[in-house]
Design an enzyme around this catalytic site. Structure first.
Site, PDB file in Angstrom:
ATOM      1  N   ASP A 257       0.852  -1.187   0.000  1.00 22.87           N
ATOM      2  CA  ASP A 257       0.000   0.000   0.000  1.00 22.87           C
ATOM      3  C   ASP A 257       0.888   1.237   0.000  1.00 22.87           C
ATOM      4  O   ASP A 257       1.561   1.515   0.984  1.00 22.87           O
ATOM      5  CB  ASP A 257      -0.880  -0.057   1.259  1.00 22.87           C
ATOM      6  CG  ASP A 257      -1.738   1.187   1.406  1.00 22.87           C
ATOM      7  OD1 ASP A 257      -1.652   2.080   0.523  1.00 22.87           O
ATOM      8  OD2 ASP A 257      -2.477   1.269   2.387  1.00 22.87           O
TER       9      ASP A 257
ATOM     10  N   GLU B 267      31.425  11.401  -2.959  1.00 21.51           N
ATOM     11  CA  GLU B 267      32.319  11.424  -1.795  1.00 21.51           C
ATOM     12  C   GLU B 267      31.504  11.849  -0.580  1.00 21.51           C
ATOM     13  O   GLU B 267      31.567  13.011  -0.168  1.00 21.51           O
ATOM     14  CB  GLU B 267      33.429  12.454  -1.991  1.00 21.51           C
ATOM     15  CG  GLU B 267      34.335  12.228  -3.175  1.00 21.51           C
ATOM     16  CD  GLU B 267      35.394  13.331  -3.230  1.00 21.51           C
ATOM     17  OE1 GLU B 267      36.215  13.422  -2.303  1.00 21.51           O
ATOM     18  OE2 GLU B 267      35.364  14.118  -4.184  1.00 21.51           O
TER      19      GLU B 267
ATOM     20  N   GLU C 209      30.340  12.714   3.035  1.00 18.48           N
ATOM     21  CA  GLU C 209      30.930  13.061   4.331  1.00 18.48           C
ATOM     22  C   GLU C 209      29.831  12.972   5.391  1.00 18.48           C
ATOM     23  O   GLU C 209      28.655  13.144   5.075  1.00 18.48           O
ATOM     24  CB  GLU C 209      31.497  14.484   4.284  1.00 18.48           C
ATOM     25  CG  GLU C 209      32.643  14.617   3.287  1.00 18.48           C
ATOM     26  CD  GLU C 209      33.130  16.052   3.077  1.00 18.48           C
ATOM     27  OE1 GLU C 209      34.303  16.217   2.728  1.00 18.48           O
ATOM     28  OE2 GLU C 209      32.329  17.000   3.241  1.00 18.48           O
TER      29      GLU C 209
ATOM     30  N   GLU D 135      37.759  13.882   8.289  1.00 18.49           N
ATOM     31  CA  GLU D 135      37.618  15.141   7.542  1.00 18.49           C
ATOM     32  C   GLU D 135      38.086  16.328   8.378  1.00 18.49           C
ATOM     33  O   GLU D 135      38.538  16.177   9.506  1.00 18.49           O
ATOM     34  CB  GLU D 135      36.175  15.313   7.054  1.00 18.49           C
ATOM     35  CG  GLU D 135      35.989  15.042   5.557  1.00 18.49           C
ATOM     36  CD  GLU D 135      36.876  15.909   4.652  1.00 18.49           C
ATOM     37  OE1 GLU D 135      37.387  16.946   5.111  1.00 18.49           O
ATOM     38  OE2 GLU D 135      37.061  15.542   3.485  1.00 18.49           O
TER      39      GLU D 135
ATOM     40  N   GLU E 199      35.015  10.889   5.997  1.00 19.52           N
ATOM     41  CA  GLU E 199      34.646  10.646   4.601  1.00 19.52           C
ATOM     42  C   GLU E 199      35.122   9.244   4.243  1.00 19.52           C
ATOM     43  O   GLU E 199      36.226   8.840   4.611  1.00 19.52           O
ATOM     44  CB  GLU E 199      35.332  11.673   3.689  1.00 19.52           C
ATOM     45  CG  GLU E 199      35.083  11.408   2.209  1.00 19.52           C
ATOM     46  CD  GLU E 199      35.719  12.480   1.316  1.00 19.52           C
ATOM     47  OE1 GLU E 199      35.650  13.671   1.657  1.00 19.52           O
ATOM     48  OE2 GLU E 199      36.301  12.099   0.283  1.00 19.52           O
TER      49      GLU E 199
ATOM     50  N   HIS F 220      30.482  15.554  -2.734  1.00 16.08           N
ATOM     51  CA  HIS F 220      31.025  15.874  -4.060  1.00 16.08           C
ATOM     52  C   HIS F 220      30.694  14.715  -4.993  1.00 16.08           C
ATOM     53  O   HIS F 220      30.792  13.557  -4.595  1.00 16.08           O
ATOM     54  CB  HIS F 220      32.545  16.033  -3.999  1.00 16.08           C
ATOM     55  CG  HIS F 220      32.995  17.111  -3.058  1.00 16.08           C
ATOM     56  ND1 HIS F 220      34.293  17.272  -2.688  1.00 16.08           N
ATOM     57  CD2 HIS F 220      32.292  18.074  -2.418  1.00 16.08           C
ATOM     58  CE1 HIS F 220      34.388  18.300  -1.860  1.00 16.08           C
ATOM     59  NE2 HIS F 220      33.178  18.802  -1.673  1.00 16.08           N
TER      60      HIS F 220
ATOM     61  N   ARG G 121      39.364  24.918  -5.011  1.00 14.61           N
ATOM     62  CA  ARG G 121      38.241  24.230  -4.412  1.00 14.61           C
ATOM     63  C   ARG G 121      37.122  25.169  -3.979  1.00 14.61           C
ATOM     64  O   ARG G 121      36.193  24.746  -3.307  1.00 14.61           O
ATOM     65  CB  ARG G 121      38.734  23.388  -3.226  1.00 14.61           C
ATOM     66  CG  ARG G 121      39.537  22.199  -3.676  1.00 14.61           C
ATOM     67  CD  ARG G 121      40.442  21.663  -2.593  1.00 14.61           C
ATOM     68  NE  ARG G 121      41.393  20.709  -3.156  1.00 14.61           N
ATOM     69  CZ  ARG G 121      41.177  19.397  -3.258  1.00 14.61           C
ATOM     70  NH1 ARG G 121      40.070  18.876  -2.819  1.00 14.61           N
ATOM     71  NH2 ARG G 121      42.081  18.617  -3.802  1.00 14.61           N
TER      72      ARG G 121
ATOM     73  N   GLU H 134      33.950  17.132 -11.326  1.00 12.48           N
ATOM     74  CA  GLU H 134      33.451  16.968  -9.961  1.00 12.48           C
ATOM     75  C   GLU H 134      32.525  18.127  -9.626  1.00 12.48           C
ATOM     76  O   GLU H 134      32.964  19.283  -9.644  1.00 12.48           O
ATOM     77  CB  GLU H 134      34.643  16.955  -8.987  1.00 12.48           C
ATOM     78  CG  GLU H 134      34.248  16.921  -7.513  1.00 12.48           C
ATOM     79  CD  GLU H 134      35.430  17.154  -6.567  1.00 12.48           C
ATOM     80  OE1 GLU H 134      36.383  17.877  -6.950  1.00 12.48           O
ATOM     81  OE2 GLU H 134      35.380  16.635  -5.446  1.00 12.48           O
TER      82      GLU H 134
ATOM     83  N   ARG I  29      30.689  20.033  -6.773  1.00 14.51           N
ATOM     84  CA  ARG I  29      30.980  20.092  -5.333  1.00 14.51           C
ATOM     85  C   ARG I  29      29.814  20.564  -4.476  1.00 14.51           C
ATOM     86  O   ARG I  29      29.914  20.623  -3.255  1.00 14.51           O
ATOM     87  CB  ARG I  29      32.200  20.986  -5.102  1.00 14.51           C
ATOM     88  CG  ARG I  29      33.462  20.419  -5.750  1.00 14.51           C
ATOM     89  CD  ARG I  29      34.628  21.388  -5.670  1.00 14.51           C
ATOM     90  NE  ARG I  29      34.977  21.763  -4.307  1.00 14.51           N
ATOM     91  CZ  ARG I  29      35.754  21.038  -3.499  1.00 14.51           C
ATOM     92  NH1 ARG I  29      36.279  19.915  -3.933  1.00 14.51           N
ATOM     93  NH2 ARG I  29      36.014  21.453  -2.280  1.00 14.51           N
TER      94      ARG I  29
HETATM   95  N1  GLN Z   1      33.332  19.484   3.780  1.00 15.26           N
HETATM   96  C1  GLN Z   1      33.543  20.237   2.568  1.00 15.26           C
HETATM   97  C2  GLN Z   1      32.194  20.514   1.892  1.00 15.26           C
HETATM   98  O1  GLN Z   1      31.322  20.918   2.528  1.00 15.26           O
HETATM   99  C3  GLN Z   1      34.498  19.539   1.629  1.00 15.26           C
HETATM  100  C4  GLN Z   1      35.860  19.325   2.228  1.00 15.26           C
HETATM  101  C5  GLN Z   1      36.762  18.522   1.323  1.00 15.26           C
HETATM  102  O2  GLN Z   1      36.455  17.412   0.957  1.00 15.26           O
HETATM  103  N2  GLN Z   1      37.858  19.067   0.924  1.00 15.26           N
HETATM  104  O3  GLN Z   1      31.990  20.329   0.722  1.00 15.26           O
HETATM  105 MG    MG Z   2      37.336  13.679  -0.897  1.00 12.43          MG
HETATM  106 MG    MG Z   3      35.924  15.604   1.652  1.00 18.12          MG
HETATM  107 MG    MG Z   4      36.178  16.078  -3.636  1.00 22.62          MG
END
Ligand code: GLN
Ligand code: MG
Ligand code: MG
Ligand code: MG
Length: 446
Positions: free
Chosen positions: A52, A132, A134, A189, A196, A245, A317, A335, A337
């Site tokens: 259901d 990836e 976390e 991390e 991670e 990511h 980054r 990637e 992010r």
């Molecule tokens: N924690 C970070 C984010 O919020 C990423 C950090 C990392 O993997 N270099 O995306």
């Molecule tokens: Mg990573």
């Molecule tokens: Mg990371």
């Molecule tokens: Mg990454």
């Protein structure tokens, strides 16, 4: 490698499985189960298992509640943490069918992702994804409720004895391996109590299935150690939040990486540049799906390694999309992010795929990469570079989603409106709430 229905029936026999958990997810990405005695496996493959659906988030209206689950034999896995208690249990992830039409149910997020993959297949591509994820691990209080006291006080790549939770992490990795994961690496991390774990890339559908399994295993094994693992994006203010990511690449039918070009400055093909351009163009709307909670937007702020600005880079980054260094041509990829681990992976991957493929179909041109730290740009400089900002809260993200036909349509006719309705309500609830921050700031001042 494909597992057949026969293989599954054999394994149920040889591994003495008593119960089968048939899994699927709701719109929010929560894994749901129906448990059946293992002897019903054959029937599940041939007829499906009826349930259901009326009480599952966003699935159906009350009057059309019968749904049918058909297990995907490829997803068969024995649950490591149930074995000793009550005979072994295994799970399979299911596709959901509408009993009235016999067709796949449009409200099934796995179906939405399959549609996106199909579009790629029609264009001659297979798609690979690698996330990836976390997460934090917190202590529980005497009543077993989660606190925000971390399980350790370590930092980036710290080792034991400071990293007290490393035993737990090891058990999590064993559990994941038992369920068929290829673990590549795991580390502490940046934030205290934050981890991670990386697992091997796979096709988009398998990877989305894996994200759901990953979250379940991590939480279950942390709980065995009296810790609460959370994928909430920003549980603690003023330190890094948790992202997921997401790496993507396309393969041609003969197994070549369609994203690789030896002669390009970034080793990215024209196809990759166009896909990337599509992702950037649709980034604000993608955010609603890849960052679907009020709390997601507390992560997407400058200064904590999370993206805020719509730009790409081969190094830095602070950009939304990065081109990671690839050791071999097969590893050329991009990637994204922004996604966080509170997202529904099926829906999030589906919107990313449609946005990227749209870029290829429209032959969109990617902007130049930005190699400086964008967090340090002022508004004027961002304007000069033509850099947009991601939505700053869930409300703005939902507006962007509704305004973006490509991303909205990617969710399908059933989930699109349900998602917008659910998320608008969530944002509204948040707006009318009075937070601890407000009480601290104003209660005694005015
Ligand atoms: N924690 C970070 C984010 O919020 C990423 C950090 C990392 O993997 N270099 O995306
Ligand atoms: Mg990573
Ligand atoms: Mg990371
Ligand atoms: Mg990454």
């Amino acid at each position: 490698l494909t597992t057949t229905e026969e293989d599954v029936l054999d394994e149920i026999e040889s591994k003495d499985i008593d119960f089968l958990r048939l899994q699927f997810t709701d719109i929010l990405g929560t894994v749901k189960n129906v448990s059946v005695p293992a002897r019903q496996a054959e029937k599940a493959f041939t007829d499906g298992i009826y349930f259901d659906g009326s009480s599952i988030e966003g699935f159906v209206r009350i009057q059309e509640s019968d749904m049918r689950l058909v297990p995907d034999p490829n997803t068969f896995a024995v649950l490591p943490w149930r074995q000793r208690e009550d005979g072994a249990s295994a799970r399979m992830i299911c596709d959901v069918y509408d009993t009235s039409t016999g067709e796949p149910f449009e409200g099934d997020p796995r179906y939405v992702l399959k549609q996106a993959i199909e579009r790629a297949n029609e264009m001659g591509y297979e798609i690979n994804f690698a996330p990836e994820p976390e997460f934090f691990m917190f202590q529980e209080d005497e009543d077993g409720r989660a606190t925000t006291e971390t399980a350790d006080h370590g930092g980036y790549f710290d080792l034991a004895p400071k990293d007290l939770a490393s035993d737990v992490r090891r058990d999590i990795i064993y559990g994941l391996e038992d369920m068929g994961f290829e673990i590549e690496a795991s580390h502490h991390e940046v934030a205290r109590g934050q981890y991670e774990i990386n697992f091997e890339y796979d096709d988009a559908l398998t990877t989305a299935d894996n994200v759901g399994t990953f979250r379940t295993v991590v939480r279950a094994i942390a709980a065995e150690h009296d810790l609460h693992a959370t994928f909430m994006p920003k549980p603690i203010p003023k330190i890094n939040g948790s992202g997921m990511h997401t790496h993507m690449s396309l393969m041609t039918e003969d197994g070549e990486n369609a994203f690789h070009d030896e002669d390009d400055e970034f080793n990215l093909s024209d196809t990759a540049h166009a896909y990337l351009a599509g992702v950037l163009e649709h980034a604000p709307a993608i955010t609603a799906v890849a960052n679907p909670t009020v709390n997601s937007y507390k992560r997407l702020v400058p200064g904590y390694e999370a993206p805020v600005y719509v730009a790409w880079s081969d190094r830095n980054r602070s950009a939304l999309v990065r081109k990671p260094a690839a050791r071999v041509p097969a590893a050329s990829r991009i990637e994204l992010r922004s996604p966080d681990p509170s997202c529904n992976p099926y829906l999030a991957f589906a919107v990313m795929i449609h946005a990227g493929l749209e870029g290829i179909e429209k032959d969109l041109e990617a902007p130049d990469p930005v190699r400086e730290n964008i967090y340090e740009f002022d508004e004027e400089k961002r304007e000069e570079y033509g850099i947009e900002t991601l939505p700053s809260n869930l409300g703005e993200a939902v507006d962007a989603l509704e305004a973006d036909e490509v991303v909205y349509d990617a969710l399908g006719e059933h989930i699109g409106p349900k998602f917008v309705e659910a998320k608008s309500q969530e944002f509204e609830d948040y707006l009318v709430d009075v937070s601890d921050w407000e009480l601290d700031r104003y209660l005694e001042t005015f």
